[in-house]
Design an enzyme around this catalytic site. Structure first.
Site, mmCIF file in Angstrom:
data_model
loop_
_atom_site.group_PDB
_atom_site.id
_atom_site.type_symbol
_atom_site.label_atom_id
_atom_site.label_comp_id
_atom_site.label_asym_id
_atom_site.label_seq_id
_atom_site.Cartn_x
_atom_site.Cartn_y
_atom_site.Cartn_z
ATOM 1 N N LYS A 140 42.236 70.807 47.239
ATOM 2 C CA LYS A 140 42.958 69.582 46.861
ATOM 3 C C LYS A 140 41.997 68.398 46.763
ATOM 4 O O LYS A 140 42.151 67.517 45.894
ATOM 5 C CB LYS A 140 44.058 69.295 47.888
ATOM 6 N N GLU B 2 40.451 64.219 39.313
ATOM 7 C CA GLU B 2 41.439 63.220 38.893
ATOM 8 C C GLU B 2 40.799 61.835 38.779
ATOM 9 O O GLU B 2 41.078 61.078 37.831
ATOM 10 C CB GLU B 2 42.574 63.217 39.915
#
Length: 316
Positions: A185, A192
């Site tokens: 993650k 991102e």
């Protein structure tokens, strides 16, 4: 609704066939946790939630939550990383029994997961770390899940994972041992950062050129048939539809810490991350000036995660 969003799931759509309905304890019922509780309940499972805000909670304490769960218990934590997670795990360690499982679904650092897994294993309690992505759209679209831990522990929680994940075969991975879920993650969030920075830089350049008279529609035109189409692009268009030139936003964007951890891990493993590193430093620059690029970053973070934005102080 973004064009990449899936249709809302109906109750029990995502629960595994033939699995017994579970009862789950969920700690932390904020923007993410509250929606996760609802999605799990729609899949036919029982969720007992605790939050420091009594208006959100189903029980008044962690002790009451544990008491109401059937054994072997599964307790999922959705609280801020660091001290809040540590204190919650410390309290649960005193309340739970051997064979119970703790799932940390917050944004903890992977090195903390290794520590927590060892601490709980000494008491016979299982531990699973779960990187969760989906933001404020997760209730409707499902959450991408990256989990770490022992296969036997993950299997016990699988009905909940199935309830949370998007429909279809994608959206869930057993990434490896304890810490692997949050590490995956963390890398996701680093990527991102870089993707948002690229959109923001392109937007600022388009705004700066006098010959381009409709930047918003240029962004909209990229939503079909281009190699840069994505959910983030859809969210950028949503933001521009609400505030065409982002004049009501201050060019400031916070960082959650995971970008920093990603870069630290890259240094430890001698892996070059020039784009992700530059995107983090661009966030730092937003704290010095009213950065136009950071208006777009702030708008995107608000769109997908409900993160707070700062007004520009200009007329509404």
């Amino acid at each position: 609704m973004p064009r990449f969003a899936a249709a809302p799931c109906s109750p029990a759509t995502n629960s595994s066939e033939g699995t017994t309905d579970m009862n789950l304890g969920l700690i932390g019922l904020g923007k993410m946790g509250g929606n996760m509780r609802e999605r799990i309940r729609r899949a036919g499972h029982t969720v007992i939630g605790y939050d420091r805000n009594p208006e959100l909670a189903d029980v008044a304490s962690l002790a009451e939550l544990v008491e109401k769960l059937d054994g072997p218990r599964v307790v999922w934590i959705m609280v801020p990383a660091g001290a809040a997670t540590q204190s919650t795990i410390d309290e649960l360690a005193e309340l739970l029994s051997p064979g119970d499982i703790v799932v940390d679904g917050g944004n903890s650092r992977w090195t903390d997961d290794e520590k927590h897994a060892a601490e709980l294993a000494a008491r016979g309690i299982g531990f699973v770390d779960a990187g969760v992505s989906g933001g404020v759209w997760g209730l409707q679209n499902g959450y991408a899940l990256m989990v770490g831990g022992e296969s036997a522990h993950i299997a016990k929680v699988q009905p909940v994972f199935d309830a949370l994940k998007p429909e279809g075969d994608a959206g869930f991975v057993h990434a490896g041992k304890a810490g692997a879920g949050h590490f995956a993650k963390m890398v996701h969030n680093g990527i991102e950062y870089a993707m948002m920075q690229a959109y923001a830089e392109g937007w600022e350049l388009l705004e700066a050129v006098h010959s381009v008279t409709d930047v918003r529609e240029v962004f909209r035109s990229w939503q079909e048939g281009t190699v840069i189409r994505s959910w983030l692009l859809d969210l950028a268009v949503n933001a521009l539809d609400g505030d065409e030139h982002l004049t009501h936003l201050r060019g400031y964007a916070a960082d959650s810490g995971e970008g920093r951890w990603t870069i630290e891990a890259a240094i430890d493993n001698a892996v070059p991350l020039p784009a992700i590193t530059a995107s983090l430093f661009a966030r730092f620059s937003s704290r010095q000036d009213d950065s136009p690029q950071m208006k777009m970053i702030a708008a995107l973070r608000n769109q997908f995660g409900g993160h707070a934005v700062e007004g520009s102080g200009r007329g509404e």
